[in-house]
Design a protein around this motif. Structure first.
Motif, short mmCIF file in Angstrom:
data_model
loop_
_atom_site.label_atom_id
_atom_site.label_comp_id
_atom_site.label_asym_id
_atom_site.label_seq_id
_atom_site.Cartn_x
_atom_site.Cartn_y
_atom_site.Cartn_z
N VAL A 195 0.86 -1.19 0.00
CA VAL A 195 0.00 0.00 0.00
C VAL A 195 0.90 1.24 0.00
CG1 VAL A 195 -1.79 1.31 1.21
CG2 VAL A 195 -1.84 -1.20 1.22
N TYR A 196 0.62 2.18 -0.88
CA TYR A 196 1.40 3.40 -1.01
C TYR A 196 0.59 4.59 -0.53
CZ TYR A 196 4.82 0.74 -3.60
OH TYR A 196 5.77 -0.18 -3.96
N PHE A 197 1.21 5.39 0.34
CA PHE A 197 0.59 6.59 0.87
C PHE A 197 1.36 7.82 0.42
CE2 PHE A 197 -2.45 4.78 3.78
CZ PHE A 197 -1.90 3.57 4.18
N CYS A 198 0.64 8.86 0.04
CA CYS A 198 1.28 10.15 -0.14
C CYS A 198 0.96 11.00 1.10
CB CYS A 198 0.80 10.85 -1.40
SG CYS A 198 -0.94 11.24 -1.44
N ALA A 199 1.82 11.96 1.38
CA ALA A 199 1.66 12.82 2.54
C ALA A 199 2.16 14.21 2.19
CB ALA A 199 2.43 12.27 3.74
N ALA A 200 1.58 15.22 2.83
CA ALA A 200 1.95 16.59 2.55
C ALA A 200 2.00 17.40 3.83
CB ALA A 200 0.93 17.21 1.58
N SER A 201 2.87 18.40 3.82
CA SER A 201 2.98 19.29 4.96
C SER A 201 3.45 20.66 4.48
CB SER A 201 3.97 18.73 5.99
OG SER A 201 3.98 19.51 7.16
N ALA A 202 3.52 21.59 5.41
CA ALA A 202 4.02 22.93 5.09
C ALA A 202 5.04 23.32 6.16
CB ALA A 202 2.87 23.92 5.05
N THR A 203 5.87 24.30 5.82
CA THR A 203 6.97 24.69 6.70
C THR A 203 6.49 25.03 8.10
OG1 THR A 203 8.18 25.53 4.81
CG2 THR A 203 8.89 26.28 6.99
N ASP A 204 5.36 25.72 8.20
CA ASP A 204 4.88 26.15 9.51
C ASP A 204 3.95 25.13 10.16
OD1 ASP A 204 4.67 29.54 8.30
OD2 ASP A 204 6.31 28.48 9.31
N PHE A 205 3.73 23.99 9.50
CA PHE A 205 2.85 22.97 10.06
C PHE A 205 3.68 22.02 10.92
CE2 PHE A 205 0.01 25.01 7.63
CZ PHE A 205 -0.80 24.34 6.72
N ASN A 206 3.05 21.46 11.91
CA ASN A 206 3.73 20.47 12.73
C ASN A 206 3.24 19.07 12.45
OD1 ASN A 206 5.32 22.31 14.22
ND2 ASN A 206 3.51 22.90 15.35
N LYS A 207 2.53 18.90 11.34
CA LYS A 207 1.97 17.60 11.05
C LYS A 207 1.94 17.37 9.55
CE LYS A 207 -2.76 19.36 11.17
NZ LYS A 207 -4.09 19.21 11.83
N PHE A 208 1.79 16.09 9.21
CA PHE A 208 1.60 15.69 7.83
C PHE A 208 0.17 15.23 7.65
CE2 PHE A 208 5.63 15.68 5.56
CZ PHE A 208 6.53 15.89 6.59
N TYR A 209 -0.37 15.53 6.47
CA TYR A 209 -1.67 15.01 6.07
C TYR A 209 -1.43 13.86 5.10
CZ TYR A 209 -3.65 19.32 7.97
OH TYR A 209 -4.01 20.34 8.80
N PHE A 210 -2.08 12.74 5.36
CA PHE A 210 -1.89 11.55 4.54
C PHE A 210 -3.13 11.26 3.69
CE2 PHE A 210 2.00 9.37 5.91
CZ PHE A 210 2.35 10.14 7.00
N GLY A 211 -2.88 10.72 2.50
CA GLY A 211 -3.97 10.16 1.72
C GLY A 211 -4.39 8.82 2.29
N SER A 212 -5.44 8.25 1.70
CA SER A 212 -5.99 7.00 2.22
C SER A 212 -5.29 5.76 1.66
CB SER A 212 -7.49 6.92 1.93
OG SER A 212 -7.71 7.10 0.55
N GLY A 213 -4.35 5.97 0.73
CA GLY A 213 -3.54 4.86 0.25
C GLY A 213 -4.05 4.24 -1.04
N THR A 214 -3.10 3.70 -1.81
CA THR A 214 -3.40 2.92 -3.02
C THR A 214 -2.68 1.59 -2.89
OG1 THR A 214 -3.62 4.86 -4.44
CG2 THR A 214 -3.13 2.75 -5.51
N LYS A 215 -3.45 0.51 -3.02
CA LYS A 215 -2.84 -0.82 -2.93
C LYS A 215 -2.35 -1.23 -4.31
CE LYS A 215 -3.65 -5.47 -1.15
NZ LYS A 215 -4.60 -6.37 -0.46
N LEU A 216 -1.04 -1.38 -4.44
CA LEU A 216 -0.41 -1.77 -5.70
C LEU A 216 -0.16 -3.27 -5.70
CD1 LEU A 216 1.02 -1.10 -8.40
CD2 LEU A 216 3.11 -0.74 -7.06
N ASN A 217 -0.59 -3.92 -6.78
CA ASN A 217 -0.32 -5.34 -6.97
C ASN A 217 0.48 -5.49 -8.27
OD1 ASN A 217 -0.38 -8.16 -6.83
ND2 ASN A 217 -2.27 -8.29 -7.99
N VAL A 218 1.70 -5.97 -8.15
CA VAL A 218 2.54 -6.20 -9.32
C VAL A 218 2.54 -7.69 -9.61
CG1 VAL A 218 4.82 -5.94 -10.34
CG2 VAL A 218 3.97 -4.21 -8.74
N LYS A 219 2.00 -8.04 -10.77
CA LYS A 219 1.83 -9.44 -11.12
C LYS A 219 3.06 -9.96 -11.86
CE LYS A 219 -1.90 -8.24 -13.23
NZ LYS A 219 -3.16 -8.24 -14.04
N PRO A 220 3.54 -11.16 -11.46
CA PRO A 220 4.72 -11.73 -12.15
C PRO A 220 4.40 -12.10 -13.59
CG PRO A 220 4.25 -12.86 -10.07
CD PRO A 220 3.08 -11.97 -10.36
#
Lengths: 112, 113
Positions: free
Chosen positions: A87-112
């Motif tokens: 599962v891959y999450f992106c996250a974002a913040s700003a210089t004056d923020f003390n926290k990150f905001y995360f997305g809900s995730g994308t589940k990646l399946n790589v098939k052989p």
């Protein structure tokens, strides 16, 4: 309020092909962005970051693109490998923020 | 070098009880944050501490509290547990407070019955 969104809950890709994971944000103050990979029963592992002064950052098979005008970032994985399945999450913040905001995730399946 | 370590890994508590979760940051990291992750969602910010001072608090009730010790380790306390507190609690440390990624531990899985 969900300031970071990942609209694709899942993605399936063939081994060796490119995986593209997308992320949108709403807060124009965000100036630092991260991507994480998460396996079950483990904490998120940091993959790659980008600050708003850049539009691209590469690290091996991973490249992150930032489009500030569209408030959109994407993670490209080339070539995709079965071990990238997680599962891959992106996250974002700003210089004056003390926290990150995360997305809900994308589940990646790589098939052989 | 050791990464972020959290204890315990799993915990089962009953409604109304209290719980304390512990975290040791990466050596040299003075910033510690706590996040809650429920199934199907991304981590949600609870607290951030830097140099033993609270620098930020997320939208969580006062039942949640935390502190950071002189060695930069941290504890998260949750009182009067509710079923909805069942989640993965993640601790993260950071080298500095800007342009620096969070490094997460493997979390504590809390189940409230």
């Amino acid at each position: 309020d969900q300031q970071v969104k990942q609209n694709s809950p899942s993605l399936s890709v063939q081994e060796g092909r490119i995986s593209i994971l997308n992320c949108d944000y709403t807060n124009s103050m965000f100036d630092y962005f991260l991507w994480y990979k998460k396996y079950p029963a483990e904490g998120p592992t940091f993959l790659i970051s980008i600050s708003s002064i850049k539009d691209k950052n590469e690290d091996g098979r991973f490249t992150v693109f930032l489009n500030k005008s569209a408030k959109h970032l994407s993670l490209h994985i080339v070539p995709s490998q079965p071990g990238d399945s997680a599962v891959y999450f992106c996250a974002a913040s700003a210089t004056d923020f003390n926290k990150f905001y995360f997305g809900s995730g994308t589940k990646l399946n790589v098939k052989p | 070098d050791a990464g972020v370590t959290q204890s315990p890994t799993h915990l089962i508590k009953t409604r109304g009880q209290q719980v304390t979760l512990r975290c040791s940051p990466i050596s040299g990291h003075k910033s510690v944050s706590w996040y809650q992750q429920v199934l199907g969602q991304g981590p949600q910010f609870i607290f951030q501490y830097y140099e033993k001072e609270e620098r930020g608090r997320g939208n969580f009730p006062d039942r949640f509290s935390a502190r950071q010790f002189p060695n930069y380790s941290s504890e998260l306390n949750v009182n009067a547990l509710l079923l909805g507190d069942s989640a993965l609690y993640l601790c993260a440390s950071r080298y500095r407070d800007y342009n620096s990624p969070l490094h997460f531990g493997n979390g504590t899985r809390l189940t409230v019955t």
